[in-house]
Design an enzyme around this catalytic site. Structure first.
Site, PDB file in Angstrom:
ATOM      1  N   HIS A   1      -8.915  -1.959   7.513  1.00 47.42           N
ATOM      2  CA  HIS A   1      -9.980  -1.052   7.755  1.00 47.42           C
ATOM      3  C   HIS A   1     -11.257  -1.541   8.005  1.00 47.42           C
ATOM      4  O   HIS A   1     -12.304  -1.061   8.478  1.00 47.42           O
ATOM      5  CB  HIS A   1     -10.319  -0.202   6.658  1.00 47.42           C
ATOM      6  CG  HIS A   1      -9.180   0.979   6.183  1.00 47.42           C
ATOM      7  ND1 HIS A   1      -9.211   2.096   7.060  1.00 47.42           N
ATOM      8  CD2 HIS A   1      -8.357   1.288   5.417  1.00 47.42           C
ATOM      9  CE1 HIS A   1      -8.077   2.871   6.776  1.00 47.42           C
ATOM     10  NE2 HIS A   1      -7.569   2.233   5.707  1.00 47.42           N
TER      11      HIS A   1
ATOM     12  N   HIS B   1     -13.421   1.652   3.967  1.00 45.40           N
ATOM     13  CA  HIS B   1     -12.507   2.457   4.467  1.00 45.40           C
ATOM     14  C   HIS B   1     -12.877   2.886   5.982  1.00 45.40           C
ATOM     15  O   HIS B   1     -13.179   1.942   6.673  1.00 45.40           O
ATOM     16  CB  HIS B   1     -12.189   3.639   3.613  1.00 45.40           C
ATOM     17  CG  HIS B   1     -10.855   4.464   4.158  1.00 45.40           C
ATOM     18  ND1 HIS B   1     -10.920   5.981   4.442  1.00 45.40           N
ATOM     19  CD2 HIS B   1      -9.533   4.210   3.991  1.00 45.40           C
ATOM     20  CE1 HIS B   1      -9.630   6.053   4.870  1.00 45.40           C
ATOM     21  NE2 HIS B   1      -8.939   5.409   4.614  1.00 45.40           N
TER      22      HIS B   1
ATOM     23  N   GLU C   1      -8.888   1.077  -2.408  1.00 49.58           N
ATOM     24  CA  GLU C   1      -9.058   1.472  -0.973  1.00 49.58           C
ATOM     25  C   GLU C   1     -10.606   1.968  -0.769  1.00 49.58           C
ATOM     26  O   GLU C   1     -10.767   3.207  -0.815  1.00 49.58           O
ATOM     27  CB  GLU C   1      -8.031   2.264  -0.328  1.00 49.58           C
ATOM     28  CG  GLU C   1      -8.155   2.230   1.173  1.00 49.58           C
ATOM     29  CD  GLU C   1      -6.957   3.016   1.638  1.00 49.58           C
ATOM     30  OE1 GLU C   1      -6.811   2.701   2.781  1.00 49.58           O
ATOM     31  OE2 GLU C   1      -6.514   3.913   1.153  1.00 49.58           O
TER      32      GLU C   1
ATOM     33  N   ASP D   1       0.388   5.368  -1.227  1.00 48.12           N
ATOM     34  CA  ASP D   1      -0.588   6.556  -1.619  1.00 48.12           C
ATOM     35  C   ASP D   1      -0.011   7.669  -2.503  1.00 48.12           C
ATOM     36  O   ASP D   1      -0.480   8.842  -2.388  1.00 48.12           O
ATOM     37  CB  ASP D   1      -1.131   6.994  -0.488  1.00 48.12           C
ATOM     38  CG  ASP D   1      -2.319   6.400   0.055  1.00 48.12           C
ATOM     39  OD1 ASP D   1      -3.574   6.073  -0.450  1.00 48.12           O
ATOM     40  OD2 ASP D   1      -2.390   5.568   1.310  1.00 48.12           O
TER      41      ASP D   1
ATOM     42  N   HIS E   1       0.982  -0.999   0.021  1.00 51.94           N
ATOM     43  CA  HIS E   1       0.016  -0.001   0.025  1.00 51.94           C
ATOM     44  C   HIS E   1       0.852   1.272   0.019  1.00 51.94           C
ATOM     45  O   HIS E   1       1.554   1.373   1.039  1.00 51.94           O
ATOM     46  CB  HIS E   1      -0.924  -0.039   1.159  1.00 51.94           C
ATOM     47  CG  HIS E   1      -2.044   1.132   1.208  1.00 51.94           C
ATOM     48  ND1 HIS E   1      -3.338   0.587   0.714  1.00 51.94           N
ATOM     49  CD2 HIS E   1      -2.198   2.301   1.735  1.00 51.94           C
ATOM     50  CE1 HIS E   1      -3.952   1.804   0.752  1.00 51.94           C
ATOM     51  NE2 HIS E   1      -3.534   2.748   1.298  1.00 51.94           N
TER      52      HIS E   1
ATOM     53  N   HIS F   1      -2.435  -3.093   4.674  1.00 51.27           N
ATOM     54  CA  HIS F   1      -1.570  -2.350   5.356  1.00 51.27           C
ATOM     55  C   HIS F   1      -2.373  -2.364   6.882  1.00 51.27           C
ATOM     56  O   HIS F   1      -3.243  -1.271   7.210  1.00 51.27           O
ATOM     57  CB  HIS F   1      -1.641  -0.859   4.987  1.00 51.27           C
ATOM     58  CG  HIS F   1      -2.778  -0.121   4.494  1.00 51.27           C
ATOM     59  ND1 HIS F   1      -3.985  -0.644   3.670  1.00 51.27           N
ATOM     60  CD2 HIS F   1      -3.261   1.029   4.943  1.00 51.27           C
ATOM     61  CE1 HIS F   1      -4.982  -0.067   3.851  1.00 51.27           C
ATOM     62  NE2 HIS F   1      -4.634   1.271   4.376  1.00 51.27           N
TER      63      HIS F   1
ATOM     64  N   ASP G   1       2.094   2.122   4.055  1.00 50.52           N
ATOM     65  CA  ASP G   1       1.380   3.149   3.707  1.00 50.52           C
ATOM     66  C   ASP G   1       2.022   4.451   3.623  1.00 50.52           C
ATOM     67  O   ASP G   1       1.731   5.460   4.193  1.00 50.52           O
ATOM     68  CB  ASP G   1       0.246   3.542   5.152  1.00 50.52           C
ATOM     69  CG  ASP G   1      -1.088   4.229   4.726  1.00 50.52           C
ATOM     70  OD1 ASP G   1      -1.239   4.718   3.596  1.00 50.52           O
ATOM     71  OD2 ASP G   1      -1.857   4.186   5.679  1.00 50.52           O
TER      72      ASP G   1
END
Length: 422
Positions: free
Chosen positions: A220, A179, A152, A47, A45, A241, A349
């Site tokens: 999540h 999420h 995600e 971003d 993961h 993650h 992350d």
């Protein structure tokens, strides 16, 4: 993707004073890099696409990714640091906020997929799109970084299995079912539950992901959703993650009840580096800060300046603690101890947080982390499994399940008209 630590929090870290630097294990890091020449390190993961969208006009050319951007930008990711970190495969997160309406989220997610493809096209000598485990290994052998796409937030499919199939055809190879908010078919770890896990339509989503060959990502989601999804899915699941709840009591982390089921499931927990998820003292500080923020807002309704001043005063008296590489090592070790060496991976992350543990400030830090594990007794075979072999095995298992379902027709399941209970 999480932005729970505000810029004021980062400033508080700096005000709290210096942290003693770790003594570099240069020999251990060099050894780790040699391992990664043959085994791709696959991070679950990152971003960067969202960071480009938010801060750089959604343009991969707006920053020079061929340069080390550590000093000149807030980014954790660039090509020199990816190379220094030995990253061989990267799941780029195509995150969009849970606050978006599902139709808007669907559009924005397709735009994020386009961003990933534009990053790859901008640097074809470095990146290449991958959709299978074989792709990852082939691309790694060529000296490039295999670029995979992970969604995600299940709200982006807008309750449509047809749209789910279009995302798969566009290259997405996992979906994080929720999420931060509970959806119309799955409960989130950080929101009020509606379903006690998955709704019947949520089960249909998981089955269709199995048919397609799309990994079910349980970062999540609530514990009940984790267990429901593992029960429904014919293929192993992933946590792209997440860390261990027994070490840091955050609801986003994976409880031991789930870790103990990983050998039966065959999946992998990719440990994340988010300070509030890996350090109990940081988690407790974040909780206390949130409580003070709520208290100040109740005392000063309509007066944001007073709230800001009050929070600044509170933080001056309560300096934020910092997470370290040792905290992350503790989570990796716990997942190994409970789930087993075949069920642990890495999902940093990067570029989804404002602060990172000391020693893990950028994507170049992976050899440092692997050296720390080797100093704790991890063998070369252990490191190879953690770095990439475990997730490659899961990818192949998911692909095999899909191959076995090739004769099945696409599902026509739909969300009931009455939707979610209030």
């Amino acid at each position: 993707m999480i932005r729970t630590v505000l810029l004021t929090t980062v400033a508080a870290v700096l005000m709290a004073g210096p942290v003693l630097a770790q003594t570099p294990d240069t020999a251990g890091e060099a050894r780790a890099r040699r391992f990664l020449e043959r085994t791709p390190l696959i991070d679950g993961h990152n971003d960067l696409p969202w960071a480009l969208r938010q801060n750089h006009g959604n343009d991969p050319h707006a920053v020079d990714l061929t340069a080390n951007l550590d000093a000149s930008t807030e980014l954790h990711t660039d090509i020199p640091r990816l190379r220094a970190g030995g990253v061989g495969g990267q799941f780029w997160s195509v995150y969009v906020p849970a606050t978006m309406s599902p139709p808007d989220a669907a559009v924005a997610t397709f735009e994020q997929i386009d961003t990933v493809k534009r990053i790859v096209a901008a640097h074809p000598d470095v990146f290449e799109l991958a959709t299978t485990a074989d792709d990852v290994q082939r691309i790694h052998r060529r000296g490039r970084i295999a670029s995979l796409i992970g969604m995600e937030g299940g709200y982006s499919i807008d309750d449509s299995l047809g749209l789910l199939r279009e995302f798969y055809d566009s290259g997405a190879r996992y979906i994080t079912l929720t999420h931060s908010k509970t959806t119309t078919w799955a409960d989130s770890a950080t929101d009020a539950p509606k379903w006690g896990g998955l709704s019947p339509f949520g089960e249909d989503v998981v089955r269709e992901m199995n048919r397609l060959g799309m990994m079910v990502d349980l970062s999540h989601v609530s514990e009940e959703t984790m267990l429901d999804a593992m029960g429904v899915s014919d293929a192993p699941v992933i946590f792209s993650h997440s860390s261990a709840r027994a070490v840091t009591a955050h609801p986003r982390n994976v409880p031991d009840s789930v870790l103990r089921r990983m050998p039966e499931d065959g999946g992998v927990v990719m440990v994340t580096f988010v300070p509030g998820f890996v350090s109990e003292t940081v988690r407790a500080w974040n909780s206390a800060r949130a409580a003070e923020d709520a208290r100040l807002k109740s005392l000063h309704p309509g007066d944001p300046a007073a709230v800001t001043a009050g929070l600044a005063a509170w933080q001056a008296g309560h300096p934020i603690p910092v997470a370290t590489i040792a905290d992350v090592v503790a989570h990796i070790q716990h997942v190994r101890d409970v789930a087993g060496i075949d069920h642990v991976g890495l999902g940093g992350d990067f570029d989804g947080v404002d602060a990172l543990p000391v020693g893990l400030e950028g994507v170049d830090a992976y050899p440092r982390l692997l050296a720390a594990l080797m100093a704790n007794g991890w063998t070369e075979a252990d490191i190879r499994k953690l770095a990439g072999e475990n997730v490659l095995r899961v990818m192949r298992a998911v692909e095999a399940v899909a191959a076995g379902k090739r004769g099945e027709r696409p599902s026509l399941a739909a969300l009931p008209a009455d939707g979610a209970p209030e």
